[in-house]
Enzyme design. Structure first.
Site, PDB file in Angstrom:
ATOM      1  N   SER A  51     -60.289  21.377 -36.596  1.00  0.00           N
ATOM      2  CA  SER A  51     -59.470  20.714 -35.583  1.00  0.00           C
ATOM      3  C   SER A  51     -59.287  21.617 -34.376  1.00  0.00           C
ATOM      4  CB  SER A  51     -58.100  20.369 -36.155  1.00  0.00           C
ATOM      5  OG  SER A  51     -57.264  21.528 -36.220  1.00  0.00           O
ATOM      6  N   ASP A  52     -59.120  21.002 -33.204  1.00  0.00           N
ATOM      7  CA  ASP A  52     -58.648  21.775 -32.070  1.00  0.00           C
ATOM      8  C   ASP A  52     -57.237  22.264 -32.402  1.00  0.00           C
ATOM      9  OD1 ASP A  52     -58.449  22.969 -29.600  1.00  0.00           O
ATOM     10  OD2 ASP A  52     -59.086  21.205 -28.487  1.00  0.00           O
ATOM     11  N   GLN A  53     -56.801  23.304 -31.708  1.00  0.00           N
ATOM     12  CA  GLN A  53     -55.535  23.935 -32.062  1.00  0.00           C
ATOM     13  C   GLN A  53     -54.365  22.972 -31.892  1.00  0.00           C
ATOM     14  OE1 GLN A  53     -54.803  27.778 -30.305  1.00  0.00           O
ATOM     15  NE2 GLN A  53     -52.598  27.589 -30.573  1.00  0.00           N
TER      16      GLN A  53
END
Length: 747
Positions: free
Chosen positions: A277-279
Site C-alpha cells: 500500500s501507499d503510506q
C-alpha cells in the site's frame, strides 16, 4: 559452523548464517528451487508471525522494519526505500535529474544506466547499513520506484515524478528502469523494483479535494488505453512489486480493489509479485474514504483483493494487525494469508538474504561505490540530455570564448533547494553546482540579483534593481521556475502561471535591457508555465526548459549553452503537451481523457508533445517496410537519418501511427516507437531499424484488444507530424495496411 551477530539484544541476520540450530532448514538449502525454499519458509511461519510481517511495511521507527523471527534465524527487513533517480536516504548519493527530465531525454539507454547506477548505490549503502544493524526507513533494497503514472493534468503536483503523458513512453521507460535496477545476474536481484502508484492516479493532490479521499471515475476504455498499459509493461519486465494508490477507482479504494489487484494484475497479466500500500492508504479506507468502518473488514478486503503488505503511517497497531480476527470471523482464510505473504519472502530470497554472501555478487558493493566519478559523469550526461530547447533565434550555442560581463537574474539562479524536486538524493554539497555557478564559469564578471525577496518571488524587490543589473552586459540569463513550494507531492498548482512576481521580473528585464543584448530564459519546473508572452517577444532570444536537473545543473548548463563537449547539443523533447490557454485544460477531477494529452486533445498547444529544437537539422529519408501486415504481427522497417548541420548531435526519433478508419474508438495519433541516436554530420547518415508491436495497432473493445483490418498512417521523424510549432527537421509520411483481424486478449 554458524555465525550469529547480536545487536541491541536482538538477533541480526547475517545472510544464510542466521540459524542457531545444528540443523539447516530446507529454505536455507541453496540446491533446492526457489519455490521449494519459499514454500518451506512460509509453511513454518505462525499466523501471528505472518500478521506482523504483512503489517510492518515501513515508514517510521514503529511501522518498520519487518521484525526478526529468531527461532528461524530470520532477521529484520527494511522494505522501503526510494530509488526514482538516485538513492533517497541517509548519507550521500548521486542525484540524477528528476524523472520528468529523464523522460524528456527520450532515451531508454539513459534511464537504464541511471537505474543501474542508482541500484549500485542503494545496494552498497544497504550492505553497510546491515553491518551496522541499521534497518531504518530508506536503508532497504526494495525500491518504491519507478513512478509511471500518466501526466494527465499540468497542474498536478507530482508530474515531476512521472515520465510524461504518454503510456507507451512511460511503459518503455519502466521496463528499462526495472531491468537496470534489478541487474542481470541469473540468480540474484541487485535491488527490487516497485512500480507505482497503481492505479488511475494523476491528481488531485490538494486542489480541489484531497488525494486521500478522491474517487477517480474512469471508463473501461480510458483505463485500458491510458492508465494500465505502462503498469502492464512494468510487470512484463519482471518488477517484484506494485504500490496501490490512495484513490478510489469507480468507488472502490485501490488497495481493496480486487478487479485491479487480482483479476487484471494476476489473472490477465500473470503478475507473481506483491502489492504494497501507499503510506497510510489502508487506514484511509476507513478514515478518509469511509468505504469501510473497521479494521477487520478492511484487512479482509485488502488481503482478499491482493495487497500483501501494509505501509502504515507509523502506527503501533496497523490495520493488518486485525488479520487474525478476520480469520476467526471467517472473513479471511489462512490459505489466502499464506498465499499473500509468499511473494514477500520470495523477494527477500531473490535479494540473497538466505544464501551464503559469497554466492551473491551484490554483497561486495559498499559505500565506496557511491558518488563515484562514473556516476557523477552520468549525472552530467543525464542533465544535458534532459534539457529541451523551446526557442532559439540563433543566439545559441554561445561563443566558446569568455564573456566580459553577463547578468544572471531570478530566484532559481543560486538556490540549491530549487534544483532537485521531490524524493531527491543527498549529494555532497561540493558536488552541487547551481545555474549561477555554471554561467559564471565562462564570464569575467557577473551581475547577479534574485530580483525577489523570497524563494518563489512572492515579493518583488524593485524594477530599479533589475534595470541596474540588466544594463551593460554581453548576455542576460533570466532563471525562473517553480520548485517544491509550488509543485510537489501533496500540493497542486491552482493555475499554470509563473509563481509570484516572476512574470513582472522577466518583463522588466525585457524593458530595461539594451536592444542588442540577448536574453536567455532558463526554466526550472515540471508542469508547464505560462510563458506565451516571452515566446512571442523577439527580445527573448532563447528559452530552455531544464526541469529539475539536480546536482549537475551548473555544469550541464555550461556545456549545453556553449556546446563545448561531446553530447552537448540539446536534443530533449517535451514528454507532455504544453497548453497555450488555461481554458484548454479540463477540470482536475475529470478523469475522461477527452481533451487531454496529445492523443486526445484538438486544442492548439504552446508547445506540442515531442517538441524540442537542436543546434543542427536532420533529414529523414528512405523508409522501407512491408506494405501489408498480418493482424497480430509487428511492422518492421528501416530508415535513414541525415545530419544536415555542422555539429555532431543527438536526435530523438519518434514514430507515430494513426487509424484511417475514423469510426474506431482510438486516439487521434499514437506514439508507437522512439529512440535516441548520435548522428554524425557530413556523412551518409545513420541507418535505423524499427519494430512496431502489434499491440500498438490494437483497439480496445468490450471483450479485450482487437487488431482490425484497414489502412494505418505511419509518420517517422523528430516530432509529431503536422504540428503547428515545428523544428526544421523533415519527416517521412507513409502508410501500411493491416490484413485480417486478430484478438490479442485482455492486457
Amino acid at each position: 559452523m554458524f555465525l550469529w551477530t547480536f545487536h541491541a539484544g536482538l538477533v541480526m541476520l547475517v545472510g544464510w548464517l542466521g540459524c542457531s540450530h545444528a540443523e539447516t532448514y530446507p529454505f536455507q538449502n541453496t540446491s533446492l528451487s526457489w519455490e521449494e525454499r519459499v514454500a518451506d519458509l512460509v509453511g513454518r511461519l505462525t499466523l501471528e508471525e505472518i500478521q506482523e510481517q504483512m503489517g510492518r511495511g515501513g515508514a517510521g521507527n514503529i511501522a518498520g522494519p519487518a521484525p526478526a523471527i529468531p527461532r528461524l534465524g530470520i532477521g529484520k527487513f527494511a522494505w522501503g526505500t526510494e530509488c526514482l533517480r538516485g538513492d533517497v536516504g541517509a548519507g550521500d548519493a548521486t542525484a540524477f535529474p528528476q524523472a520528468l527530465g529523464l523522460g524528456a531525454a527520450f532515451s531508454p539507454d539513459l534511464i537504464f544506466r541511471v537505474a543501474e547506477a542508482t541500484a549500485v548505490e542503494v545496494r552498497g549503502k544497504h550492505n553497510d547499513y546491515v553491518k551496522q544493524g541499521n534497518y531504518a526507513l530508506h536503508t532497504g533494497i526494495n525500491c518504491f520506484s519507478p513512478v509511471i503514472n500518466i501526466m494527465r493534468d499540468p497542474r498536478w503536483g507530482r508530474n515531476q515524478e512521472t515520465y510524461g503523458e504518454d503510456p507507451y513512453l512511460s511503459g518503455v521507460y519502466s521496463q528499462h528502469f526495472v531491468r537496470g535496477l534489478q541487474g542481470n545476474d541469473t540468480r540474484y536481484v541487485r535491488a527490487s523494483a516497485g512500480c507505482k502508484h497503481f492505479d488511475v492516479h494523476g491528481g488531485p493532490e490538494s486542489i480541489p479535494v484531497s488525494r486521500f479521499s478522491f474517487n477517480a471515475e474512469v471508463s473501461e476504455r480510458d483505463w485500458r488505453t491510458t492508465f494500465l498499459p505502462a503498469f502492464r509493461m512494468c510487470v512484463e519486465a519482471g518488477t517484484y512489486s506494485l504500490m496501490c494508490s490512495y484513490n478510489r477507482i469507480n468507488g472502490v479504494p485501490s488497495c481493496a480493489n480486487k478487479k485491479l489487484l487480482t483479476d487484471i494484475t494476476r489473472g490477465e497479466w500473470g503478475f507473481k509479485g506483491f502489492v504494497i500500500s501507499d503510506q497510510g492508504a489502508i487506514e484511509n479506507i476507513v478514515e478518509a474514504h469511509h468505504y469501510l468502518n473497521n479494521s477487520v473488514d478492511t484487512v479482509a478486503a485488502c488481503v482478499n483483493a491482493g495487497c500483501s503488505l501494509e505501509l502504515s503511517n507509523n502506527l503501533k497497531t496497523p490495520m493488518y494487525f486485525s488479520m487474525l480476527d478476520a480469520i476467526k470471523e471467517n472473513k479471511l482464510t489462512e490459505a489466502r494469508v499464506r498465499e499473500m505473504v509468499t511473494p514477500l519472502f520470495y523477494t527477500r530470497m531473490r535479494l540473497g538474504e538466505f544464501d551464503p554472501p559469497e554466492m551473491n555478487p551484490y554483497t561486495k558493493l559498499s559505500n565506496a561505490d557511491v558518488e563515484t566519478p562514473e556516476h557523477k559523469a552520468l549525472a552530467v550526461e543525464a542533465a544535458m540530455k534532459s534539457f529541451v530547447l523551446l526557442k532559439n533565434n540563433g543566439v545559441l550555442p554561445l561563443s566558446k570564448s569568455r564573456y566580459s560581463k553577463i547578468a544572471v537574474v531570478g530566484p532559481m539562479a543560486n538556490d540549491t533547494s530549487q534544483l532537485f524536486g521531490d524524493y531527491a538524493p543527498n549529494p555532497p554539497a561540493d558536488d552541487v553546482a547551481t545555474p549561477l555557478q555554471g554561467l559564471a564559469s565562462f564570464a569575467d564578471s557577473v551581475n547577479f540579483a534574485t530580483g525577489c525577496g523570497d524563494t518563489n518571488c512572492g515579493i518583488y524587490i524593485s524594477a530599479d534593481v533589475i534595470k541596474a543589473v540588466s544594463s551593460n552586459n554581453d548576455v542576460i540569463f533570466v532563471v525562473l521556475g517553480t520548485g517544491p513550494a509550488v509543485e510537489a507531492e501533496g500540493h497542486d498548482r491552482a493555475d499554470t502561471e509563473l509563481p509570484g512576481q516572476q512574470r513582472t521580473l522577466l518583463q522588466d528585464v525585457i524593458s530595461h535591457a539594451p536592444a542588442n543584448i540577448p536574453i536567455v530564459l532558463l526554466l526550472f519546473n515540471a508542469g508547464p508555465v505560462n510563458i506565451t508572452f516571452a515566446d512571442q517577444d523577439p527580445r527573448v532570444s532563447a528559452i530552455m526548459e531544464c526541469f529539475f536537473p539536480a546536482q549537475a545543473t551548473g555544469e550541464a548548463l555550461r556545456h549545453v549553452l556553449l556546446n563545448d563537449v561531446k553530447g552537448a547539443v540539446p536534443a530533449g523533447r517535451l514528454p507532455f503537451t504544453w497548453p497555450l490557454l488555461a481554458t484548454d485544460v479540463p477540470p482536475m477531477t475529470n478523469y475522461s481523457m477527452k481533451g487531454r494529452t496529445y492523443r486526445y486533445s484538438h486544442a492548439l498547444p504552446q508547445y506540442p508533445f515531442g517538441y524540442g529544437l537542436s543546434y543542427t537539422t536532420f533529414e529523414y529519408v528512405g523508409d522501407t517496410h512491408t506494405a501489408y501486415v498480418k493482424a497480430g504481427e509487428p511492422l518492421k522497417g528501416t530508415f535513414w537519418i541525415q545530419n544536415k548541420g555542422k555539429y555532431v548531435a543527438d536526435e530523438v526519433t519518434q514514430i507515430y501511427i494513426t487509424w484511417r478508419d475514423l469510426s474506431l474508438p482510438v486516439p487521434k495519433i499514437q506514439l508507437a516507437w522512439f529512440n535516441r541516436y548520435t548522428v554524425p554530420h557530413g556523412q551518409m547518415g545513420l541507418s535505423v531499424n524499427y519494430t512496431i508491436d502489434a499491440r500498438s495497432m490494437a483497439v480496445w473493445m468490450d471483450d479485450g484488444w482487437h487488431v482490425k483490418p484497414g489502412m494505418m498512417g505511419l509518420y517517422i521523424g523528430g516530432e509529431q507530424p503536422f504540428q503547428r510549432r515545428r523544428g526544421e527537421n523533415t519527416f517521412i509520411e507513409d502508410e501500411f495496411e493491416i490484413t485480417g483481424s486478430a484478438y490479442l486478449g485482455k492486457y
